[in-house]
Design a protein around this motif. Structure first.
Motif, mmCIF file in Angstrom:
data_model
loop_
_atom_site.group_PDB
_atom_site.id
_atom_site.type_symbol
_atom_site.label_atom_id
_atom_site.label_comp_id
_atom_site.label_asym_id
_atom_site.label_seq_id
_atom_site.Cartn_x
_atom_site.Cartn_y
_atom_site.Cartn_z
ATOM 1 N N GLU A 1 4.614 5.923 -6.363
ATOM 2 C CA GLU A 1 4.754 4.808 -7.296
ATOM 3 C C GLU A 1 6.146 4.794 -7.920
ATOM 4 O O GLU A 1 6.773 3.735 -8.041
ATOM 5 N N PRO B 1 -13.532 -2.135 -4.334
ATOM 6 C CA PRO B 1 -14.300 -2.511 -5.534
ATOM 7 C C PRO B 1 -13.855 -3.849 -6.128
ATOM 8 O O PRO B 1 -14.678 -4.627 -6.596
ATOM 9 N N GLY C 1 -8.416 1.332 0.507
ATOM 10 C CA GLY C 1 -9.749 1.575 -0.028
ATOM 11 C C GLY C 1 -9.869 1.249 -1.503
ATOM 12 O O GLY C 1 -10.950 0.897 -1.988
ATOM 13 N N SER C 2 -8.770 1.338 -2.238
ATOM 14 C CA SER C 2 -8.821 1.031 -3.672
ATOM 15 C C SER C 2 -9.044 -0.450 -3.935
ATOM 16 O O SER C 2 -9.374 -0.844 -5.048
ATOM 17 N N LEU C 3 -8.893 -1.290 -2.918
ATOM 18 C CA LEU C 3 -9.117 -2.726 -3.081
ATOM 19 C C LEU C 3 -10.586 -3.120 -2.925
ATOM 20 O O LEU C 3 -10.995 -4.184 -3.367
ATOM 21 N N ALA D 1 -1.013 -0.922 -4.433
ATOM 22 C CA ALA D 1 -2.252 -0.151 -4.508
ATOM 23 C C ALA D 1 -2.021 1.203 -3.852
ATOM 24 O O ALA D 1 -1.234 1.313 -2.913
ATOM 25 N N PRO D 2 -2.699 2.246 -4.330
ATOM 26 C CA PRO D 2 -2.513 3.570 -3.732
ATOM 27 C C PRO D 2 -2.990 3.640 -2.278
ATOM 28 O O PRO D 2 -2.420 4.344 -1.459
ATOM 29 N N CYS D 3 -4.040 2.855 -1.947
ATOM 30 C CA CYS D 3 -4.557 2.819 -0.576
ATOM 31 C C CYS D 3 -5.397 1.553 -0.422
ATOM 32 O O CYS D 3 -5.791 0.941 -1.413
ATOM 33 N N VAL E 1 0.877 -1.164 0.000
ATOM 34 C CA VAL E 1 0.000 0.000 0.000
ATOM 35 C C VAL E 1 0.918 1.218 0.000
ATOM 36 O O VAL E 1 1.808 1.325 0.838
#
Length: 137
Positions: free
Chosen positions: A102, A124, A120-122, A116-118, A96
């Motif tokens: 990046e 969906p 929360g992006s996981l 992943a950027p955060c 994360v």
């Protein structure tokens, strides 16, 4: 056992307390002076259980009842600790980008399998594909 206030324990009580352990373990981070003191007194060599130690990962697997490291996705936000631990044990890794851009992550010598950027992006992705992997704790 209740925590011990070393400032209020006499040396005889402290000796009895230290002698009651079979092993001296440390998380290897920030406690070296105290660990060295206890190890010298007890005559035992400390066992380091800090990230990215392979022993730490194996301990976690045993504790969780996991037998196949390749079936573990280790999620963390530190390359040197979390991703390196995963690589040392054989876990898949997800970084994360809390502490890294990046570009900085891609330039690092240790590379995660996924990033992943955060967290929360996981959500969906898990909602669409991962429901069978989720459980209520």
């Amino acid at each position: 056992m209740a925590p011990v206030d070393l400032l209020k324990v006499n040396s005889e009580e402290l000796a009895k307390f230290l002698d009651s352990f079979d092993y001296v373990m440390s998380d290897c981070d920030g406690v070296a002076a105290f660990t060295d003191l206890v190890a010298e007194y007890t005559g035992r060599t400390p066992i380091g259980l800090g990230k990215p130690s392979k022993l730490y990962g194996e301990f976690a697997m045993k504790r969780a009842g996991v037998t196949d490291a390749s079936r573990v996705l280790f999620i963390g936000d530190m390359i040197e600790q979390d991703v390196a631990l995963g690589k040392n044990v054989g876990f898949k890794t997800l970084l994360v980008l809390t502490h890294f851009t990046e570009e900085k992550m891609l330039a690092h010598t240790i590379q995660p399998d996924f990033y992943a950027p955060c967290l929360g992006s996981l959500v969906p992705i898990l909602n669409k594909h991962g429901k069978k992997y989720l459980c209520n704790l």
